[in-house]
Design a protein around this motif. Structure first.
Motif: not given
Length: 425
Positions: A18-33
């Motif tokens: 679902p779209l929420t998982q795409y958004i969550q994955a993107l947020i996690q990558r930004l937080r990791a950076l």
């Protein structure tokens, strides 16, 4: 959620996610950076807003909301940069950034330029709401709204509208920061609670393992200590009788074999619980009060005269198996100590006294004329063995008490008191 828990770290989300998982994955990558390279992230965010402010100036967008379109353009550019460049320190020093932006905001409203970059003050205000105390957040509201209130003196109607815009903007970012902060603290509390429960679970497992090890150690000590003492007595008696009475020597050897087999069977039963995959459970019952006669017979065969006396009437409902085992082991350990320490001329007596509320057991020996000083010193000495401490542990399991001491006239006495029912200690 940590980087290790991110299901999409390092690769895109599945096609059917679902779209929420795409958004969550993107947020996690930004937080990791952000965690790996915070300076790079701050430069990127600051550069974005500097570009926004410069484009607003170069395209003349500021004139669409300005109250004074004749404001000097160099001043407009300077104010746009002053509103955007300090964002580089928005996380490390948000209050300082807001203090530096306050005079720029006053000049912005006083000149009537009203550049849109002034709303970048909301970013450090959000950081304050997210990380600092509420008192600091209140002072931040004053720093943002005071220039707009002062500008009302210069441009009454326009400054009032600007003040309302500042108030609404500040209220929005303050509520957003408090909501995110509350959610973060709640999540941290849940994670800490989960970690605490894991630690408590591990501690409970360690305590249970330690209790089981102590129980097995007590059982093995009682089994091995008693049977080896009986075997030693039988072997000494058989060696003495071998020259004068071969028949008695043969009886002693037969008793040694019987005692050894019994000890081996009990050890197998106790150690069987340590096997991960036992072929079949050993359902042999634990010794009880009914097995005291067998115990005393074995002790007599080892050369120790012992007498059993019972006072009182046993209750209609027999004691629990655990209490009966505790009594049996205490008597067994007491007689084992007599065999080991009291000398060849000692005698022993076991007395069971039933009362309306409990059971008292006394195991007394007379010592012996040939008792060695070393044996007398060793018995009951702290660190000399696990016998007495093991008996006290068994008594404490059922709110009982145990006393073991030397008698004034010679010999030793062990006294056990056990309540027949569970009661406060």
């Amino acid at each position: 959620m940590s980087d290790e828990q991110d299901p999409y770290r390092g690769h895109p989300a599945p096609d059917d996610a679902p779209l929420t998982q795409y958004i969550q994955a993107l947020i996690q990558r930004l937080r990791a950076l952000d965690r790996r390279r915070p300076l790079l992230w701050d430069l990127t965010v600051t550069g974005f807003w500097v570009l926004f402010a410069v484009l607003d100036y170069s395209t003349g967008g500021w004139r669409t909301v300005a109250r004074n379109v004749e404001a000097p353009e160099p001043l407009v550019l300077l104010m746009s940069l002053c509103f955007s460049v300090p964002l580089l320190w928005r996380r490390s020093r948000p209050v300082t950034v807001l203090v530096l932006l306050a005079p720029v905001s006053l000049v912005n409203i006083w000149t009537g330029a009203v550049v849109q970059a002034a709303f970048l003050q909301l970013i450090p205000a959000y950081t304050i709401a997210l990380r600092l105390p509420l008192r600091t957040l209140a002072w931040s509201a004053v720093l943002m709204c005071l220039p707009a209130a002062a500008g009302a003196i210069r441009i009454p109607g326009a400054a009032d509208r600007q003040l309302v815009s500042y108030l609404w903007g500040f209220a929005f970012v303050a509520l957003l920061g408090i909501a995110v902060r509350t959610r973060r603290e709640y999540t941290e509390a849940l994670v800490e609670r989960a970690h605490r429960l894991e630690r408590e679970r591990d501690q409970q497992a360690q305590l249970a393992a330690a209790a089981e090890r102590a129980r097995i150690a007590r059982e093995m000590h009682d089994i091995i200590g008693h049977n080896l003492s009986v075997i030693t007595g039988l072997a000494d008696g058989g060696a003495y009788a071998a020259a004068k009475s071969p028949e008695r020597a043969g009886q002693a050897l037969e008793a040694i074999g019987t005692t050894s087999r019994q000890a081996l069977a009990e050890l197998r039963r106790v150690l069987g619980v340590l096997r991960e995959q036992a072929p079949a459970a050993d359902l042999t019952p634990q010794p009880s009060l009914g097995d005291l006669d067998t115990l005393l017979t074995g002790v007599r065969e080892a050369g120790l005269p012992v007498r059993l006396t019972v006072h009182g009437t046993p209750p209609p409902a027999p004691a629990s198996p655990g209490r009966q085992l505790a009594v049996y082991r205490v008597v067994q350990e007491s007689l084992t100590n007599t065999l080991k320490h009291a000398g060849p001329d000692a005698t022993a007596e076991v007395t069971l006294t039933y009362t309306t509320t409990g059971l008292e057991v006394r195991a007394t020996d007379s010592g012996g004329r040939q008792q060695t000083p070393e044996g007398e010193k060793t018995r009951g000495k702290p660190g000399g063995g696990r016998g007495i401490s093991g008996m006290r542990e068994r008594a404490s399991l059922y709110n009982g008490t145990l006393e073991s001491a030397r008698l004034p006239a010679g010999g030793w006495q062990t006294r056990l008191r056990l309540p027949l029912e569970d009661a406060p200690p």
